[in-house]
Design a protein around this motif. Structure first.
Motif, PDB file in Angstrom:
ATOM      1  N   UNK A 293       0.815  -1.213   0.000  1.00  0.00           N
ATOM      2  CA  UNK A 293       0.000   0.000   0.000  1.00  0.00           C
ATOM      3  C   UNK A 293       0.849   1.264   0.000  1.00  0.00           C
ATOM      4  N   UNK A 294       2.208   1.091  -0.025  1.00  0.00           N
ATOM      5  CA  UNK A 294       3.090   2.252  -0.113  1.00  0.00           C
ATOM      6  C   UNK A 294       3.015   2.903  -1.502  1.00  0.00           C
ATOM      7  N   UNK A 295       2.399   2.224  -2.398  1.00  0.00           N
ATOM      8  CA  UNK A 295       2.288   2.726  -3.791  1.00  0.00           C
ATOM      9  C   UNK A 295       0.822   2.861  -4.180  1.00  0.00           C
ATOM     10  N   UNK A 296       0.559   3.743  -5.154  1.00  0.00           N
ATOM     11  CA  UNK A 296      -0.768   3.809  -5.710  1.00  0.00           C
ATOM     12  C   UNK A 296      -1.071   2.519  -6.455  1.00  0.00           C
ATOM     13  N   UNK A 297      -2.369   2.272  -6.642  1.00  0.00           N
ATOM     14  CA  UNK A 297      -2.747   1.020  -7.290  1.00  0.00           C
ATOM     15  C   UNK A 297      -2.167   0.960  -8.702  1.00  0.00           C
ATOM     16  N   UNK A 298      -1.387  -0.080  -8.973  1.00  0.00           N
ATOM     17  CA  UNK A 298      -0.786  -0.278 -10.308  1.00  0.00           C
ATOM     18  C   UNK A 298       0.251   0.772 -10.613  1.00  0.00           C
ATOM     19  N   UNK A 299       0.710   1.524  -9.616  1.00  0.00           N
ATOM     20  CA  UNK A 299       1.655   2.604  -9.862  1.00  0.00           C
ATOM     21  C   UNK A 299       2.965   2.340  -9.135  1.00  0.00           C
TER      22      UNK A 299
ATOM     23  N   UNK B  54      -6.966 -12.440  -0.855  1.00  0.00           N
ATOM     24  CA  UNK B  54      -6.652 -11.017  -0.951  1.00  0.00           C
ATOM     25  C   UNK B  54      -5.601 -10.623   0.085  1.00  0.00           C
ATOM     26  N   UNK B  55      -5.676 -11.204   1.233  1.00  0.00           N
ATOM     27  CA  UNK B  55      -4.707 -10.883   2.275  1.00  0.00           C
ATOM     28  C   UNK B  55      -3.325 -11.379   1.884  1.00  0.00           C
ATOM     29  N   UNK B  56      -3.322 -12.573   1.371  1.00  0.00           N
ATOM     30  CA  UNK B  56      -2.028 -13.150   0.951  1.00  0.00           C
ATOM     31  C   UNK B  56      -1.410 -12.330  -0.180  1.00  0.00           C
ATOM     32  N   UNK B  57      -2.229 -11.938  -1.100  1.00  0.00           N
ATOM     33  CA  UNK B  57      -1.718 -11.140  -2.237  1.00  0.00           C
ATOM     34  C   UNK B  57      -1.191  -9.795  -1.738  1.00  0.00           C
ATOM     35  N   UNK B  58      -1.873  -9.201  -0.706  1.00  0.00           N
ATOM     36  CA  UNK B  58      -1.418  -7.919  -0.155  1.00  0.00           C
ATOM     37  C   UNK B  58      -0.042  -8.064   0.482  1.00  0.00           C
ATOM     38  N   UNK B  59       0.213  -9.172   1.109  1.00  0.00           N
ATOM     39  CA  UNK B  59       1.516  -9.384   1.732  1.00  0.00           C
ATOM     40  C   UNK B  59       2.599  -9.610   0.691  1.00  0.00           C
ATOM     41  N   UNK B  60       2.193 -10.233  -0.376  1.00  0.00           N
ATOM     42  CA  UNK B  60       3.181 -10.486  -1.449  1.00  0.00           C
ATOM     43  C   UNK B  60       3.585  -9.186  -2.171  1.00  0.00           C
ATOM     44  N   UNK B  61       2.688  -8.201  -2.184  1.00  0.00           N
ATOM     45  CA  UNK B  61       3.008  -6.937  -2.854  1.00  0.00           C
ATOM     46  C   UNK B  61       3.859  -6.115  -1.882  1.00  0.00           C
ATOM     47  N   UNK B  62       5.174  -6.018  -2.177  1.00  0.00           N
ATOM     48  CA  UNK B  62       6.071  -5.412  -1.186  1.00  0.00           C
ATOM     49  C   UNK B  62       7.385  -5.025  -1.841  1.00  0.00           C
ATOM     50  N   UNK B  63       8.152  -4.201  -1.062  1.00  0.00           N
ATOM     51  CA  UNK B  63       9.536  -3.923  -1.442  1.00  0.00           C
ATOM     52  C   UNK B  63      10.383  -4.199  -0.181  1.00  0.00           C
ATOM     53  N   UNK B  64      11.379  -5.074  -0.410  1.00  0.00           N
ATOM     54  CA  UNK B  64      12.222  -5.430   0.722  1.00  0.00           C
ATOM     55  C   UNK B  64      13.563  -4.717   0.578  1.00  0.00           C
TER      56      UNK B  64
END
Lengths: 324, 124
Positions: free
Chosen positions: A222-228, A310-320
């Motif tokens: 969620x640190x980024x805009x959707x698809x951005x 949806x929760x799992x996908x949210x966790x996968x969307x990340x920057x480490x």
């Protein structure tokens, strides 16, 4: 007559009769025989005066002329026979002359035949020449048409190439313009986020965990805009805080972008790279030297949770952000 | 009759008899000429009227030969001369008839050639 007195009296009458028989024709009136001979002569003259026959039957004419002369001079008892023979010879002379004329006409017809054949041959040759010329012109026209077609094709091909080149250049310029526009929009967004982040004074660095001797900070999707790939103001502020913490060290910092499995693999890979780069720039803007920073995108290849929810996908969307 | 009048009588007799003696010889030259003329006419292959003339000539030649055999030399002479004249006429007319047929044939041939090659526009 005096000589008769020398003869014996018994022979005087015989001598007188002999003399009369010798001299009698000289005193005769024009006879039937003379008329017949005159007729033959007239017929011979008519034959000779016929200009169309004048050149033919010379020998037969001579024979006929001699026969008429013979008839003219024939003795009384031979006259009828001689006149008949002369008539036959005269007919033969006319027939021979006519045959000669016909032979001449035959030769003329042969020459006429030759002329016909020559004329036919000439016409045939002329026709062949015209046909050859027609075919030559036809062939020439075809060659010219083919040449024109070839030139037209070449021109069309050149034009198409030019158009394609122009279109390619136009497309390249358009792409460049769009890229510049996107870059400007991104910078504007980042600037606006940065400005907004300046207002956030109490931001904390992203959550961290220890793995071996390394510290891994995770910036959530969620640190980024959707698809951005543009960071939110909150994320900007969080990264600035992290940069402040790490500013005193020298450890290398690697940044990895990740996505969920939604969408195409290539698009996810590109988006993960762009987000990793955005984080890298934010950290650099926060004061970290660029030499310590490296950014890569992993796309959807390294999930940390299940992509079915949806929760799992949210966790996968990340920057480490890994500090070594 | 004296001797001199006898000589005159004899001379007159010889004078009167000479033509008869001359005429009494066979007309060999005329017969030969007639035979040649008949043979030449035969080679011309006369037809029609010319053919009839040749037949007549042949008949006259045969008659001339028969007269010669009977020592009728004057008849033989006249017949041989007639045979030669008729044969020559037969030959001339045969040649003329053949030439006329040749001309007629060639005229037809030329008309046909002209029509086929020139009027109708080419050999076919």
């Amino acid at each position: 007559m005096a000589a008769l007195r020398l003869l014996p009296s018994g022979l005087r009458w015989l001598g007188l009769a002999l003399m009369l028989s010798v001299t009698a024709p000289a005193y005769a009136a024009p006879s039937e025989h003379e008329q017949a001979v005159a007729g033959l002569l007239a017929e011979l003259r008519a034959l000779d005066s016929d200009t169309s026959l004048a050149d033919f039957g010379a020998l037969e004419r001579l024979t006929a002329r001699q026969a008429i002369t013979t008839a003219q001079n024939a003795k009384r008892r031979d006259r009828e026979h001689a006149v008949h023979l002369a008539g036959l010879r005269l007919q033969a002379a006319r027939a021979a002359a006519e045959a000669g004329l016909l032979d001449s006409q035959s030769d003329q017809l042969d020459r006429e035949r030759d002329q016909i054949m020559i004329e036919a041959s000439r016409r045939e040759a002329e026709q062949a020449r015209r046909e050859s010329e027609r075919l030559r012109l036809q062939s020439l026209a075809r060659e010219e048409a083919a040449q024109r077609q070839f030139e037209a094709n070449e021109a069309a091909q050149t034009l198409a190439l030019e158009q394609a080149g122009a279109e390619t250049a136009q497309a390249r310029k358009l792409a460049e313009a769009r890229a510049r526009e996107a870059e400007l929009a991104r910078k504007e967004a980042e600037l606006m986020a940065s400005v907004a982040a300046d207002d956030i004074t109490d931001a904390a660095p992203p959550p961290a965990r220890k793995v071996g001797g390394r510290t891994i900070y995770t910036l959530a999707g969620n640190a980024f805009g959707s698809g951005s790939a543009s960071l939110t103001a909150q994320a900007q502020a969080s990264l600035r805080a992290l940069a402040g913490q790490l500013r005193g060290g020298s450890a290398a910092i690697s940044i990895e972008g990740h996505t969920d499995s939604q969408g195409a693999d290539a698009a996810n890979l590109a988006l993960s790279k762009q987000r990793a780069e955005a984080v890298r720039r934010a950290l650099e803007d926060g004061g970290l030297p660029g030499a310590r920073l490296s950014a890569t995108g992993k796309g959807e290849t390294d999930p940390v949770s299940d992509n079915t929810s949806a929760d799992g996908r949210a966790r996968n969307r990340r920057v480490e952000i890994t500090v070594n | 009759m004296t001797f001199s009048s006898l000589k005159i009588h004899l001379a007159l007799l010889v004078l009167l008899a000479a033509p008869a003696v001359l005429a009494a010889s066979a007309p060999a030259a005329e017969l030969a000429a007639a035979e040649q003329a008949v043979a030449a006419a035969g080679r011309a292959e006369p037809r029609g009227e010319a053919g009839q003339l040749l037949s007549r000539a042949r008949g006259q030649l045969e008659a001339a030969r028969a007269a010669t055999a009977k020592r009728k030399h004057r008849d033989a002479l006249l017949l041989a001369e007639s045979a030669a004249a008729n044969a020559d006429l037969a030959r001339a007319r045969a040649r003329r008839d053949a030439a006329r047929a040749d001309v007629d044939s060639k005229a037809v041939r030329n008309d046909e050639l002209r029509r086929r090659l020139l009027v109708n526009g080419g050999a076919g």
